[in-house]
Write a protein that holds these residues in place. Sequence first.
Motif, PDB file in Angstrom:
ATOM      1  N   ASP A   1       0.848  -1.194   0.000  1.00 45.16           N
ATOM      2  CA  ASP A   1       0.000   0.000   0.000  1.00 45.16           C
ATOM      3  C   ASP A   1       0.884   1.244   0.000  1.00 45.16           C
ATOM      4  N   GLU A   2       1.925   1.203   0.835  1.00 43.48           N
ATOM      5  CA  GLU A   2       2.901   2.288   0.882  1.00 43.48           C
ATOM      6  C   GLU A   2       4.140   1.801   1.614  1.00 43.48           C
ATOM      7  N   VAL A   3       5.265   2.431   1.337  1.00 40.48           N
ATOM      8  CA  VAL A   3       6.500   2.096   2.042  1.00 40.48           C
ATOM      9  C   VAL A   3       7.348   3.349   2.164  1.00 40.48           C
ATOM     10  N   ASP A   4       7.908   3.562   3.353  1.00 38.50           N
ATOM     11  CA  ASP A   4       8.777   4.706   3.624  1.00 38.50           C
ATOM     12  C   ASP A   4      10.159   4.201   3.989  1.00 38.50           C
ATOM     13  N   PHE A   5      11.168   4.727   3.292  1.00 38.30           N
ATOM     14  CA  PHE A   5      12.556   4.331   3.521  1.00 38.30           C
ATOM     15  C   PHE A   5      13.284   5.434   4.272  1.00 38.30           C
ATOM     16  N   PHE A   6      13.985   5.046   5.339  1.00 41.97           N
ATOM     17  CA  PHE A   6      14.867   5.931   6.065  1.00 41.97           C
ATOM     18  C   PHE A   6      16.269   5.312   6.029  1.00 41.97           C
ATOM     19  N   GLU A   7      17.252   5.966   6.597  1.00 41.30           N
ATOM     20  CA  GLU A   7      18.615   5.460   6.486  1.00 41.30           C
ATOM     21  C   GLU A   7      18.765   4.080   7.117  1.00 41.30           C
ATOM     22  N   GLN A   8      18.208   3.881   8.303  1.00 37.85           N
ATOM     23  CA  GLN A   8      18.438   2.655   9.052  1.00 37.85           C
ATOM     24  C   GLN A   8      17.238   1.706   9.076  1.00 37.85           C
ATOM     25  N   HIS A   9      16.075   2.128   8.605  1.00 39.15           N
ATOM     26  CA  HIS A   9      14.918   1.255   8.648  1.00 39.15           C
ATOM     27  C   HIS A   9      13.891   1.688   7.604  1.00 39.15           C
ATOM     28  N   ALA A  10      12.911   0.829   7.406  1.00 39.27           N
ATOM     29  CA  ALA A  10      11.798   1.145   6.514  1.00 39.27           C
ATOM     30  C   ALA A  10      10.506   0.766   7.221  1.00 39.27           C
ATOM     31  N   ARG A  11       9.410   1.411   6.817  1.00 38.54           N
ATOM     32  CA  ARG A  11       8.080   1.046   7.315  1.00 38.54           C
ATOM     33  C   ARG A  11       7.200   0.766   6.103  1.00 38.54           C
ATOM     34  N   VAL A  12       6.587  -0.410   6.103  1.00 39.10           N
ATOM     35  CA  VAL A  12       5.764  -0.820   4.969  1.00 39.10           C
ATOM     36  C   VAL A  12       4.391  -1.227   5.461  1.00 39.10           C
ATOM     37  N   THR A  13       3.365  -0.826   4.715  1.00 42.01           N
ATOM     38  CA  THR A  13       1.993  -1.238   4.981  1.00 42.01           C
ATOM     39  C   THR A  13       1.488  -2.004   3.775  1.00 42.01           C
ATOM     40  N   ARG A  14       0.881  -3.178   3.997  1.00 42.46           N
ATOM     41  CA  ARG A  14       0.398  -4.018   2.911  1.00 42.46           C
ATOM     42  C   ARG A  14      -0.727  -4.893   3.425  1.00 42.46           C
ATOM     43  N   SER A  15      -1.450  -5.498   2.486  1.00 46.31           N
ATOM     44  CA  SER A  15      -2.550  -6.377   2.870  1.00 46.31           C
ATOM     45  C   SER A  15      -2.009  -7.697   3.394  1.00 46.31           C
TER      46      SER A  15
ATOM     47  N   PRO B   1      -1.619 -11.482   3.235  1.00 45.86           N
ATOM     48  CA  PRO B   1      -1.740 -12.445   2.134  1.00 45.86           C
ATOM     49  C   PRO B   1      -2.993 -13.298   2.267  1.00 45.86           C
ATOM     50  N   GLY B   2      -3.802 -13.341   1.203  1.00 43.31           N
ATOM     51  CA  GLY B   2      -5.032 -14.115   1.209  1.00 43.31           C
ATOM     52  C   GLY B   2      -6.213 -13.402   1.823  1.00 43.31           C
ATOM     53  N   SER B   3      -5.999 -12.228   2.398  1.00 42.33           N
ATOM     54  CA  SER B   3      -7.085 -11.477   3.035  1.00 42.33           C
ATOM     55  C   SER B   3      -6.978 -10.008   2.648  1.00 42.33           C
ATOM     56  N   PRO B   4      -7.497  -9.636   1.474  1.00 41.78           N
ATOM     57  CA  PRO B   4      -7.365  -8.248   1.015  1.00 41.78           C
ATOM     58  C   PRO B   4      -8.146  -7.245   1.846  1.00 41.78           C
ATOM     59  N   ASP B   5      -8.979  -7.712   2.789  1.00 43.30           N
ATOM     60  CA  ASP B   5      -9.716  -6.789   3.657  1.00 43.30           C
ATOM     61  C   ASP B   5      -9.000  -6.548   4.985  1.00 43.30           C
ATOM     62  N   ARG B   6      -7.737  -6.975   5.090  1.00 42.05           N
ATOM     63  CA  ARG B   6      -6.935  -6.759   6.287  1.00 42.05           C
ATOM     64  C   ARG B   6      -5.579  -6.188   5.897  1.00 42.05           C
ATOM     65  N   LEU B   7      -5.032  -5.295   6.730  1.00 40.53           N
ATOM     66  CA  LEU B   7      -3.701  -4.749   6.477  1.00 40.53           C
ATOM     67  C   LEU B   7      -2.854  -4.834   7.727  1.00 40.53           C
ATOM     68  N   VAL B   8      -1.545  -4.864   7.519  1.00 35.27           N
ATOM     69  CA  VAL B   8      -0.575  -4.892   8.612  1.00 35.27           C
ATOM     70  C   VAL B   8       0.584  -3.973   8.241  1.00 35.27           C
ATOM     71  N   SER B   9       1.137  -3.296   9.237  1.00 35.90           N
ATOM     72  CA  SER B   9       2.338  -2.488   9.046  1.00 35.90           C
ATOM     73  C   SER B   9       3.530  -3.216   9.650  1.00 35.90           C
ATOM     74  N   TYR B  10       4.684  -3.099   8.991  1.00 28.78           N
ATOM     75  CA  TYR B  10       5.897  -3.761   9.436  1.00 28.78           C
ATOM     76  C   TYR B  10       7.032  -2.746   9.502  1.00 28.78           C
ATOM     77  N   THR B  11       7.958  -2.989  10.425  1.00 24.99           N
ATOM     78  CA  THR B  11       9.226  -2.267  10.448  1.00 24.99           C
ATOM     79  C   THR B  11      10.300  -3.199   9.913  1.00 24.99           C
ATOM     80  N   TYR B  12      11.127  -2.683   9.010  1.00 21.76           N
ATOM     81  CA  TYR B  12      12.193  -3.475   8.398  1.00 21.76           C
ATOM     82  C   TYR B  12      13.546  -2.959   8.850  1.00 21.76           C
TER      83      TYR B  12
END
Length: 273
Positions: free
Chosen positions: A150-164, A166-177
């Motif tokens: 859905d969106e992803v933000d990149f910083f020098e030391q980490h990234a934050r990504v939001t996506r659906s 898998p298998g459930s397009p009516d749910r989303l989760v955000s992750y720190t990378y």
Amino acid sequence: MIGRHSPSTRARDADRAAVRARLDAAYADGQLTGAEHEARDARADAAGTLGELDELVADLQASSDVAAPARVRGWRPGVFAGVVVGLAVAAGVATFSWVRADPPSAPQEAAFDPAALRPVVVPTPSLVTRAGLEQYLADHLATFGDTLVDEVDFFEQHARVTRSVPGSPDRLVSYTYRGGFDADDVPRTRAVDTAVVDLATLDVDEIAGYIAGAPQSVGVPDGTVGHISVGISYDQPSVRIFVSNTARETGYLEVTPQGELIELHRFENRGTR
């Protein structure tokens, strides 16, 4: 922010920029969701008084992880020439697309548990460089099996990504990378027709060229790129490259992943004539 002023004191451009910077930092460290950040950012842009601005940050903690640059208005004819500095012109340009997922024909059970992803922290290149972007793309594909976000933000030391989920397009989760993906929260409601971006179509060569020329293009003295945002902006895919320096002077440019300029927001020193 109000200090010795009253809530009805008229806000300056500098006040609005400072609040937008705090909102960007709060989003970067997880205090705001993408939707909350977008809504507050728009309100900050239109705020007329210090009281209106204070309402937008009153519930936020101080953010120290990233000094996120604010939007800087003021594109003028003639500044486009600075954008071409450092641009690597690719012979073949990948197309960048966004799609809308069709609603499922029948309700589906969520088969994916974000908590099952074990946090992994390993050394990675700066994520606002070509090497860092390439590393992230490879790790994203290996972890999720696709490159849709859905969106992803990149910083020098980490990234934050939001996506659906898998298998459930009516749910989303955000992750720190940070070399691995750590789910920030439990799945939340998501519109099944949310526009998504396929990172596999991102032209890293083209973006790397813009990263190299961004400080000169936006006119930030001794500036560096500290934040890159990829997502849907005003119904079209975009890549925003933010520049700042130690004096907190900021600017950014927004491009299509094919290398076409959308907007250029140069730093303006209003203290000089």
